[in-house]
Design an enzyme around this catalytic site. Structure first.
Site, PDB file in Angstrom:
ATOM      1  N   GLU A 342       0.841  -1.204   0.000  1.00  0.00           N
ATOM      2  CA  GLU A 342       0.000   0.000   0.000  1.00  0.00           C
ATOM      3  C   GLU A 342       0.879   1.258   0.000  1.00  0.00           C
ATOM      4  O   GLU A 342       0.480   2.317  -0.467  1.00  0.00           O
ATOM      5  CB  GLU A 342      -0.974   0.016   1.190  1.00  0.00           C
ATOM      6  N   HIS A 373       6.362 -26.560   2.981  1.00  0.00           N
ATOM      7  CA  HIS A 373       5.524 -27.641   2.443  1.00  0.00           C
ATOM      8  C   HIS A 373       4.438 -27.091   1.532  1.00  0.00           C
ATOM      9  O   HIS A 373       3.436 -27.759   1.291  1.00  0.00           O
ATOM     10  CB  HIS A 373       4.912 -28.445   3.600  1.00  0.00           C
ATOM     11  N   LYS A 485     -13.640   1.357  -4.127  1.00  0.00           N
ATOM     12  CA  LYS A 485     -14.649   1.721  -3.110  1.00  0.00           C
ATOM     13  C   LYS A 485     -15.822   2.431  -3.775  1.00  0.00           C
ATOM     14  O   LYS A 485     -16.985   2.198  -3.466  1.00  0.00           O
ATOM     15  CB  LYS A 485     -14.052   2.659  -2.053  1.00  0.00           C
TER      16      LYS A 485
HETATM   17  O1  F6P Z   1      -8.736   1.608   1.980  1.00  0.00           O
HETATM   18  C1  F6P Z   1      -7.451   1.590   2.497  1.00  0.00           C
HETATM   19  C2  F6P Z   1      -7.431   2.153   3.884  1.00  0.00           C
HETATM   20  O2  F6P Z   1      -7.652   3.525   3.837  1.00  0.00           O
HETATM   21  C3  F6P Z   1      -6.133   1.841   4.589  1.00  0.00           C
HETATM   22  O3  F6P Z   1      -5.118   2.718   4.260  1.00  0.00           O
HETATM   23  C4  F6P Z   1      -6.569   1.916   6.005  1.00  0.00           C
HETATM   24  O4  F6P Z   1      -5.651   1.330   6.879  1.00  0.00           O
HETATM   25  C5  F6P Z   1      -7.882   1.185   5.926  1.00  0.00           C
HETATM   26  O5  F6P Z   1      -8.438   1.581   4.693  1.00  0.00           O
HETATM   27  C6  F6P Z   1      -8.853   1.463   7.038  1.00  0.00           C
HETATM   28  O6  F6P Z   1      -9.133   2.824   7.123  1.00  0.00           O
HETATM   29  P1  F6P Z   1      -9.792   3.464   8.408  1.00  0.00           P
HETATM   30  O7  F6P Z   1      -8.889   3.209   9.576  1.00  0.00           O
HETATM   31  O8  F6P Z   1      -9.975   4.899   8.096  1.00  0.00           O
HETATM   32  O9  F6P Z   1     -11.114   2.764   8.624  1.00  0.00           O
END
Ligand code: F6P
Length: 519
Positions: A342, A373, A485
Site C-alpha cells: 500500500e 511444504h 470503493k
Molecule cells: O482503503 C485503504 C485504507 O484507507 C487503509 O489505508 C486503512 O488502513 C484502511 O483503509 C482502514 O481505514 P480506516 O482506519 O480509516 O477505517
C-alpha cells in the site's frame, strides 16, 4: 531511476554479476559473512546471501546519498510534511519516543492506561453490571492488521487479567456473526477502530454489533457504554454515537498502516498491559535511532531497502517472500503486505510524472516451516526469481528437552532452506536439479517479545521509506484503493434496485447468476 548518476555504474555491475553464481561469490571471498552483515543490540541482518559485492554496496550507498536519503530521514523523524498529496506529516515515529512525548500523545497514553486498568481490575462493567470479559476490535487494514499481528504473536505473554480479544474485519459479516453466536451482550465490549470513521467495512460491522446489543439492552446510553471509538475524526465518532468518555484519538499525521503505535494499539495494551505496549514503542524507537544515526553501510533498515532496490531494479526480481521461522508471526506477512504494497505499490513520482522503472515487488509470505511444504517448490525450482527474507529468533520457547529439540529443528530448517536456495544441487536428472543462486537475507532477532517486535516492524517501515526515497514516490498516501470503493457503492445501488443494465457484461452476467440462484 536513470536520473541518478549512480544508476549507470550500478547497472553495469549488475550485468557483470548476473551470470555469477552465489557459490562463486562465497568461494571468492572468505570474509563474505564478516563483510556483509550488520547489527544493533537485539538484531542482526545477514545479507551475505545477496548477489552483491563491496563495489555494489558502495554503489547503492552512493545512490542513497545522491537521493539525499539522510536528509529525508531527518525530515521524516522531525515531522516534516512528507505526505504532500494529502498535505500531512507522516510522523508515526513521534508516537514511540518515550523520553520526549508530545503532550497530545501523552494524553492518549493516559486515557489508554485508564481503560486498561479498569479492564484489568474488572471495573469496566457492562449494562447489567457484569465485568467485561471479551473485547472485539472492529477495524480493517491499518486499524486491524498491526494489533492482530502483535496480539497473536504475544498471546503467551498475555497479562493475567486481560480480557479475551477478538478481531473482526471482513464486511461479509461472517467473522462477526460467528463470534456473536458465542458471546454475551452483557460482557462484550466493541472497539470501533477507524482512522477516518467512514470505512464502510468497519461501520457496517459496527452497526451489526449495535443491533446485537439492542437485542438485550434497550437503553441507548447503556448500550453505548459497550463501544469504544478510536479515530482521527472525533466529529464522526460522536455522530455515530460514541460517548465522549469512550473516545480515543489519534491524528491525521499518523497513517493508517503506521497506526499500531497510536491508540489504535489499544488491544495490544489490553493484552500486555500498558508497560508491554510501551516496550513495543521502545523497540521501535531503538530502530528509529539506529536508522537516524547509523552510517548507511551498517544501517539495517536502509540496507534492507537498498538491497530490495538492487534486486528489483537491477537484478529484475519481481517477488519478495517473507519467511518468519516462528509460528507466532503467523500474521506478519499479512501485515507487511499492507505496509509495503500500500505504501510503495505506486506508479507516480512525487512530482506527478509516471515512473519508468519498477517499484514495489509482489510481497507475500507465510510462517517458514509451513511454507516449506507449500510454495518453497517454486523458490527452489520455479521459473520466477524471488528474493526472500528469513526471520529467525535466537531464543526458543523453553529449556526442556522437547522445547530445545523443536528450537534446534526450527533453526536447522531455516538455515537449510536459505542455504539450499543459495547453493542448489547439480543433477543429471533435471527433476532433481536445483539451480540455487536464489538470493535471501536473514534477520536474526533476540526473541519474540514486544520490544523486538516493535523493532522488527520499524525496520520494515524504514525499509519502505528508504525505497520510496530512491523511487521518488510518496509512500504515505493510497489513492489506488479509492476507485474500487466508489464502484462498490454504485454496484450496491444497482443491487438494491435490481438493475444491472448499465454495467459491463461480465458484472451483469455474474449478478444475473446470483439473482437467479436466490430467486
Ligand atoms: O482503503 C485503504 C485504507 O484507507 C487503509 O489505508 C486503512 O488502513 C484502511 O483503509 C482502514 O481505514 P480506516 O482506519 O480509516 O477505517
Amino acid at each position: 531511476m536513470k536520473q541518478f548518476a549512480t544508476y549507470a555504474p550500478l547497472n553495469t555491475l549488475a550485468e557483470r554479476l548476473k551470470p555469477i553464481h552465489l557459490n562463486q561469490l562465497f568461494a571468492d571471498n572468505p570474509q563474505r559473512f564478516a563483510q556483509f552483515h550488520c547489527q544493533m543490540p537485539g538484531a542482526m541482518l545477514d545479507f551475505s546471501k545477496q548477489k552483491i559485492t563491496a563495489e555494489v554496496l558502495d554503489g547503492l550507498v552512493a545512490m542513497a546519498e545522491e537521493a539525499q536519503l539522510k536528509t529525508w530521514i531527518d525530515r521524516l523523524l522531525s515531522g516534516d510534511e512528507l505526505n504532500h498529496t494529502e498535505g500531512r506529516k507522516a510522523w508515526h515515529t513521534a508516537l514511540r519516543d518515550l523520553s520526549h512525548p508530545l503532550p497530545e500523545v501523552q494524553e492518549q497514553w493516559q486515557k489508554m492506561a485508564f481503560i486498561v486498568d479498569e479492564m484489568h481490575q474488572r471495573q469496566l462493567r457492562g449494562f447489567s453490571g457484569k465485568p467485561i470479559t471479551d473485547v472485539i476490535n472492529i477495524g480493517v487494514g491499518g486499524s486491524d492488521l498491526g494489533p492482530l499481528m502483535i496480539t497473536h504473536a504475544l498471546e503467551m505473554q498475555k497479562h493475567p487479567d486481560s480480557p479475551d480479544i477478538h478481531f473482526v474485519s471482513t464486511l461479509d459479516g461472517r467473522q462477526l456473526q460467528s463470534l456473536l453466536a458465542k458471546l454475551n451482550q452483557e460482557t462484550t465490549l466493541f472497539i470501533v477502530a477507524s482512522k477516518s470513521f467512514t470505512t464502510i467495512d468497519t461501520l457496517s460491522l459496527a452497526e451489526t454489533a449495535k443491533s446485537w446489543m439492542k437485542q438485550k439492552c434497550a437503553s441507548p446510553q447503556s448500550r453505548m457504554r459497550h463501544f469504544i471509538g478510536i479515530s482521527a475524526s472525533p466529529d464522526k465518532m460522536k455522530e455515530w454515537g460514541i460517548l465522549p468518555q469512550m473516545q480515543l484519538a489519534f491524528w491525521d499525521w499518523v497513517g493508517g498502516r503506521f497506526s499500531l503505535w497510536s491508540s489504535i494499539g489499544l488491544t495490544i495494551a489490553l493484552q500486555l498491559g500498558m508497560e508491554g505496549f510501551k516496550q513495543m514503542l521502545a523497540g521501535a524507537h531503538a530502530a528509529d535511532v539506529h536508522f537516524k544515526n547509523t552510517p548507511l553501510h551498517e544501517n539495517i533498515p536502509a540496507l534492507m531497502g537498498l538491497i530490495g532496490i538492487w534486486n528489483t531494479n537491477f537484478l529484475n526480481l519481481a517477488g519478495q517472500a517473507i519467511l518468519p521461522y516462528d509460528s507466532r508471526l503467523k500474521h506478519f506477512a499479512g501485515y507487511l503486505e499492507q505496509l509495503e504494497m500500500e505504501s510503495n505499490g505506486k506508479h507516480t513520482r512525487r512530482n506527478g510524472d509516471f515512473v519508468d522503472y519498477r517499484t514495489c515487488p509482489i510481497l507475500w509470505g507465510e510462517v517458514g516451516p509451513n511454507a516449506q511444504h507449500a510454495f518453497y517448490q517454486l523458490l527452489h525450482q520455479g521459473t520466477e526469481r524471488v528474493m526472500s527474507d528469513f526471520i529467525l529468533f535466537k531464543e526458543g520457547q523453553g529449556q526442556d528437552e522437547r522445547a530445545l529439540y523443536h528450537q534446534n529443528l526450527n533453526i536447522a530448517n531455516c538455515l537449510a532452506q536459505s542455504r539450499a536456495m543459495m547453493v542448489g544441487q547439480q543433477s543429471d536428472d533435471a527433476h532433481k536439479h536445483y539451480p540455487g543462486d536464489q538470493v535471501s537475507s536473514t534477520l536474526l532477532m533476540t526473541r519474540v517479545d514486544a520490544y523486538h517486535l516493535g523493532m522488527l516492524v520499524a525496520f520494515y517501515e524504514h525499509k519502505v521509506f528508504t525505497q520510496s526515497v530512491i523511487w521518488e514516490i510518496n509512500p504515505f498516501d493510497q489513492w489506488g484503493v479509492e476507485l474500487g470503493k466508489k464502484i462498490a457503492l454504485s454496484i450496491l445501488e444497482s443491487i438494491d434496485r435490481h438493475d444491472a443494465a448499465h454495467l459491463d457484461q461480465s458484472t451483469q452476467g455474474i449478478l444475473q447468476q446470483i439473482w437467479e440462484h436466490n430467486r
